[in-house]
Scaffold this active site. Structure first.
Site, PDB file in Angstrom:
ATOM      1  N   ASP A 246    -114.522 147.005 -32.684  1.00  0.00           N
ATOM      2  CA  ASP A 246    -113.306 146.314 -32.221  1.00  0.00           C
ATOM      3  C   ASP A 246    -112.542 147.243 -31.281  1.00  0.00           C
ATOM      4  O   ASP A 246    -112.123 148.327 -31.684  1.00  0.00           O
ATOM      5  CB  ASP A 246    -112.467 145.926 -33.441  1.00  0.00           C
ATOM      6  CG  ASP A 246    -111.095 145.370 -33.063  1.00  0.00           C
ATOM      7  OD1 ASP A 246    -110.952 144.921 -31.918  1.00  0.00           O
ATOM      8  OD2 ASP A 246    -110.199 145.380 -33.916  1.00  0.00           O
TER       9      ASP A 246
ATOM     10  N   ASN B 128    -109.713 146.143 -29.413  1.00  0.00           N
ATOM     11  CA  ASN B 128    -108.319 145.741 -29.145  1.00  0.00           C
ATOM     12  C   ASN B 128    -107.515 145.492 -30.416  1.00  0.00           C
ATOM     13  O   ASN B 128    -106.499 144.802 -30.398  1.00  0.00           O
ATOM     14  CB  ASN B 128    -108.296 144.502 -28.248  1.00  0.00           C
ATOM     15  CG  ASN B 128    -108.965 143.299 -28.903  1.00  0.00           C
ATOM     16  OD1 ASN B 128    -109.583 143.432 -29.956  1.00  0.00           O
ATOM     17  ND2 ASN B 128    -108.845 142.137 -28.290  1.00  0.00           N
TER      18      ASN B 128
ATOM     19  N   ASP C 150    -107.775 143.691 -33.196  1.00  0.00           N
ATOM     20  CA  ASP C 150    -107.519 142.371 -33.784  1.00  0.00           C
ATOM     21  C   ASP C 150    -108.419 142.105 -34.992  1.00  0.00           C
ATOM     22  O   ASP C 150    -108.440 141.007 -35.538  1.00  0.00           O
ATOM     23  CB  ASP C 150    -107.679 141.253 -32.738  1.00  0.00           C
ATOM     24  CG  ASP C 150    -109.107 141.121 -32.216  1.00  0.00           C
ATOM     25  OD1 ASP C 150    -109.962 141.963 -32.581  1.00  0.00           O
ATOM     26  OD2 ASP C 150    -109.372 140.183 -31.444  1.00  0.00           O
TER      27      ASP C 150
ATOM     28  N   ASP D 287    -115.962 143.191 -30.329  1.00  0.00           N
ATOM     29  CA  ASP D 287    -115.883 142.542 -29.021  1.00  0.00           C
ATOM     30  C   ASP D 287    -116.772 143.260 -28.015  1.00  0.00           C
ATOM     31  O   ASP D 287    -117.399 144.281 -28.317  1.00  0.00           O
ATOM     32  CB  ASP D 287    -114.432 142.485 -28.535  1.00  0.00           C
ATOM     33  CG  ASP D 287    -113.705 143.816 -28.692  1.00  0.00           C
ATOM     34  OD1 ASP D 287    -114.280 144.832 -28.264  1.00  0.00           O
ATOM     35  OD2 ASP D 287    -112.586 143.840 -29.253  1.00  0.00           O
TER      36      ASP D 287
ATOM     37  N   ASP E  98    -128.889 135.650 -27.136  1.00  0.00           N
ATOM     38  CA  ASP E  98    -129.273 134.692 -28.172  1.00  0.00           C
ATOM     39  C   ASP E  98    -129.129 133.295 -27.576  1.00  0.00           C
ATOM     40  O   ASP E  98    -128.056 132.922 -27.099  1.00  0.00           O
ATOM     41  CB  ASP E  98    -128.350 134.837 -29.396  1.00  0.00           C
ATOM     42  CG  ASP E  98    -129.083 134.586 -30.696  1.00  0.00           C
ATOM     43  OD1 ASP E  98    -129.857 133.613 -30.747  1.00  0.00           O
ATOM     44  OD2 ASP E  98    -128.882 135.345 -31.659  1.00  0.00           O
TER      45      ASP E  98
ATOM     46  N   ASP F 171    -132.935 130.778 -31.020  1.00  0.00           N
ATOM     47  CA  ASP F 171    -132.550 130.363 -32.365  1.00  0.00           C
ATOM     48  C   ASP F 171    -133.304 129.086 -32.779  1.00  0.00           C
ATOM     49  O   ASP F 171    -133.387 128.133 -31.999  1.00  0.00           O
ATOM     50  CB  ASP F 171    -131.038 130.120 -32.378  1.00  0.00           C
ATOM     51  CG  ASP F 171    -130.500 129.810 -33.760  1.00  0.00           C
ATOM     52  OD1 ASP F 171    -130.594 130.681 -34.632  1.00  0.00           O
ATOM     53  OD2 ASP F 171    -129.984 128.693 -33.955  1.00  0.00           O
TER      54      ASP F 171
ATOM     55  N   GLU G 133    -137.324 132.255 -32.906  1.00  0.00           N
ATOM     56  CA  GLU G 133    -137.146 132.174 -34.359  1.00  0.00           C
ATOM     57  C   GLU G 133    -137.882 130.912 -34.825  1.00  0.00           C
ATOM     58  O   GLU G 133    -137.501 129.797 -34.469  1.00  0.00           O
ATOM     59  CB  GLU G 133    -135.666 132.088 -34.712  1.00  0.00           C
ATOM     60  CG  GLU G 133    -135.429 132.039 -36.217  1.00  0.00           C
ATOM     61  CD  GLU G 133    -133.989 131.710 -36.586  1.00  0.00           C
ATOM     62  OE1 GLU G 133    -133.540 132.176 -37.644  1.00  0.00           O
ATOM     63  OE2 GLU G 133    -133.316 130.980 -35.830  1.00  0.00           O
TER      64      GLU G 133
ATOM     65  N   HIS H  14    -129.167 139.519 -38.978  1.00  0.00           N
ATOM     66  CA  HIS H  14    -127.864 138.956 -39.350  1.00  0.00           C
ATOM     67  C   HIS H  14    -127.978 137.869 -40.419  1.00  0.00           C
ATOM     68  O   HIS H  14    -126.957 137.478 -41.001  1.00  0.00           O
ATOM     69  CB  HIS H  14    -127.190 138.370 -38.105  1.00  0.00           C
ATOM     70  CG  HIS H  14    -127.945 137.219 -37.529  1.00  0.00           C
ATOM     71  ND1 HIS H  14    -129.162 137.373 -36.910  1.00  0.00           N
ATOM     72  CD2 HIS H  14    -127.672 135.895 -37.488  1.00  0.00           C
ATOM     73  CE1 HIS H  14    -129.607 136.196 -36.518  1.00  0.00           C
ATOM     74  NE2 HIS H  14    -128.727 135.276 -36.853  1.00  0.00           N
ATOM     75  N   ASP H  15    -129.191 137.371 -40.680  1.00  0.00           N
ATOM     76  CA  ASP H  15    -129.411 136.320 -41.683  1.00  0.00           C
ATOM     77  C   ASP H  15    -130.020 136.852 -42.983  1.00  0.00           C
ATOM     78  O   ASP H  15    -130.328 136.070 -43.885  1.00  0.00           O
ATOM     79  CB  ASP H  15    -130.359 135.242 -41.128  1.00  0.00           C
ATOM     80  CG  ASP H  15    -129.673 134.314 -40.154  1.00  0.00           C
ATOM     81  OD1 ASP H  15    -128.444 134.169 -40.232  1.00  0.00           O
ATOM     82  OD2 ASP H  15    -130.378 133.725 -39.299  1.00  0.00           O
TER      83      ASP H  15
END
Length: 558
Positions: free
Chosen positions: A23, A25, A27, A31, A100, A202, A257, A329-330
């Protein structure tokens, strides 16, 4: 066998999940500028390609896999100017960027869908899959969505249902409509003209559905859609069209995938001469172990794991290319799932898993934090989850009373996708150096011990072990192109295999056990040199006593 040499076969790919990477910034959300800040870290690690999980404009129902505008950047991640800077900065360091591509479905907030739902006569109606219900309260069939509930959503505006194999905010596109394919191919060309280096696609095996949509076989609450929607009737035709219209015109890499894929099907999707994709992701080694659907708290027995991975190595050899991965990520964290995340064995088992994977044939994928040996998160309650799949699973299995919390909780926490999505652990300062604000999902409390600053400063760390594996790949062609052969297939402790290419030969030995075990070095490797090991063993004796999770690779050249 003379294998065709390409840059993407020789590359090592690093997957970034932007929301959780860095990150810039304050928040609480990662990013694009955060990624730019860490490019030198990735250059130092030695990777060749970044695969960027979706950064497109999205309402974020499924963390960016629900796209509302394919040609805009999600506001939380930055601007298109930031993306262009990332691309330029990565290329300046010799790092390629793979996007992706999510084109089985869009967001229900995409302009196409908002037009499609307005009326049955809309010119965009046929961009999606609409059906009448069996009656006013019953969907067209009994299919269940991958995220729980029915795969059909009733829409009051036209009194019809639309298909969504995932969230109800992710309506499936109708690939049988040539206008849809044209829109998608134009969009892909737009990104390629920008200078990106490829696509990870995907659920690409789901883009073609059968015209008939009967009830599926019931397993629990809903029917199985897969016979009608996975590897459908026109999937290869559409991918060949994509290749002809877009992919063949650029020097890019593609990986699909393809859930439920077999080695035979993989040869169609990613065969050397089929003109579709470069490689596919198969999931047999990460999905074949569920007790309750996909959910389990058990590790796959080593002989089963070896059989699966070895079949892919031998059956694709010379005909198609493998993708090598333990996690993404899965999937939960590799070291927690296949090794040991205990303080005693985490480092050594993380190195062992890396050795086992990177010495196989195929292109290795490193998921962010894997190179640090990051572990699963110690979830205590459902409120900690952010992933729609995990939240829905708890609701469906526990809240609705199918299983007790005591029974289901260990399975949910072992396999939850949120294990992979906790923030990258950069240092031992607040929030692991990921953000100066409250992070969008909790940081793993072990960040003070496991973080990039500590590991880059420690030559014996998991990070430096990955760095060495990547360097070896550039040094020895046998690691990339060698033929694979499994040894000791019935061993419940050792994963042993050889690789052979021209006059080079490798022996890879990996212990998946917390117990010591014996190993007899084959005669042809008794004077070989050890090119990497995660212990201080010397490998000069014919019979070795291997330590828990020990791994080593012997090299000989005739």
């Amino acid at each position: 066998m003379n294998l065709k040499k390409t840059w993407w076969k020789e590359a090592v790919i690093y997957q970034i999940y932007p929301r959780s990477f860095m990150d810039s910034n304050a928040d609480g959300i990662g990013d694009l500028q955060g990624i730019i800040r860490k490019l030198d870290y990735l250059k130092y690690l030695g990777i060749d390609v970044i695969w960027l999980s979706p950064v497109y404009e999205s309402p974020n129902d499924d963390n960016g896999y629900d796209i509302s505008n394919y040609k805009a950047i999600m506001q939380e991640f930055g601007t298109m100017q930031d993306f262009d800077e990332l691309l330029a900065q990565a290329h300046a360091r010799g790092i390629r960027i793979v996007m992706d591509l999510v084109v089985n479905h869009t967001s229900d907030e995409h302009a196409w869908f908002m037009e499609s739902r307005k009326s049955k006569d809309s010119p965009f109606r046929d961009y999606y899959i609409w059906r009448s219900g069996k009656d006013e309260k019953t969907p067209p069939n009994n299919w269940g969505s991958c995220f729980g509930g029915s795969a059909w959503q009733y829409d009051k505006q036209t009194c019809m249902y639309y298909l969504h194999l995932f969230s109800k905010k992710q309506p499936d596109l109708n690939w049988d409509n040539p206008k849809v394919r044209r829109e998608i191919f134009d969009m892909m060309s737009w990104w390629c003209d920008k200078g990106i280096d490829g696509f990870r696609m995907d659920v690409i095996s789901m883009i073609s559905k059968t015209k008939e949509m009967p009830d599926g076989e019931t397993n629990g609450l809903y029917g199985d859609f897969s016979p009608y929607c996975v590897h459908g009737p026109n999937v290869h035709k559409y991918l060949q069209e994509m290749n002809e219209q877009v992919l063949s015109r650029y020097d890019i890499m593609t990986v699909g995938e393809t859930a439920g894929v077999t080695a035979e099907l993989a040869k169609q999707y990613a065969g050397e001469h089929t003109h579709e994709l470069n490689m596919v992701f198969q999931f047999e080694h990460v999905e074949g172990d569920g007790k309750y659907g996909k959910w389990t708290d058990q590790k796959l027995p080593l002989p089963v794991l070896k059989k699966i991975l070895s079949r892919w190595q031998t059956e694709l050899y010379g005909e198609a290319w493998n993708s090598l991965f333990w996690n993404n990520h899965d999937q939960p964290r590799a070291v927690s799932r296949f090794g040991s995340d205990s303080p005693q064995y985490r480092t050594v088992s993380a190195k062992m898993l890396a050795t086992c994977l990177h010495m196989m044939q195929g292109t290795p994928y490193i998921y962010q934090g894997e190179e640090l040996g990051m572990t699963n998160y110690p979830f205590q309650n459902p409120q900690e989850f952010r992933d729609i799949e995990s939240i829905n699973a708890y609701q469906e299995w526990c809240t609705n009373g199918r299983l007790s919390r005591e029974t289901f909780w260990p399975c949910l926490t072992f396999k939850s996708r949120d294990n992979a999505r906790t923030p990258m652990q950069w240092d031992d300062t607040a929030n692991a150096g990921f953000t100066a604000a409250k992070p969008w999902i909790a940081v793993n409390p072990n960040y003070k011990e496991i973080n990039a600053r500590a590991e880059t400063n420690d030559p014996d760390s998991v990070f430096h072990y990955y760095k060495k594996l990547i360097a070896l790949r550039r040094q020895y062609p046998v690691i990339v192109y060698g033929k694979y052969e499994l040894l000791l297939e019935d061993s419940e402790q050792l994963f042993v295999y050889t690789r052979t290419y021209e006059n080079e030969k490798l022996l890879t030995v990996c212990s998946f056990s917390e117990q010591e075990c014996s190993f007899q070095i084959p005669e042809e490797f008794q004077n070989a040199s050890c090119i990497i090991t995660n212990t201080n063993n010397l490998y000069q004796n014919e019979t070795l006593k291997l330590k828990p999770y020990e791994a080593f690779v012997l090299y000989t050249c005739h």
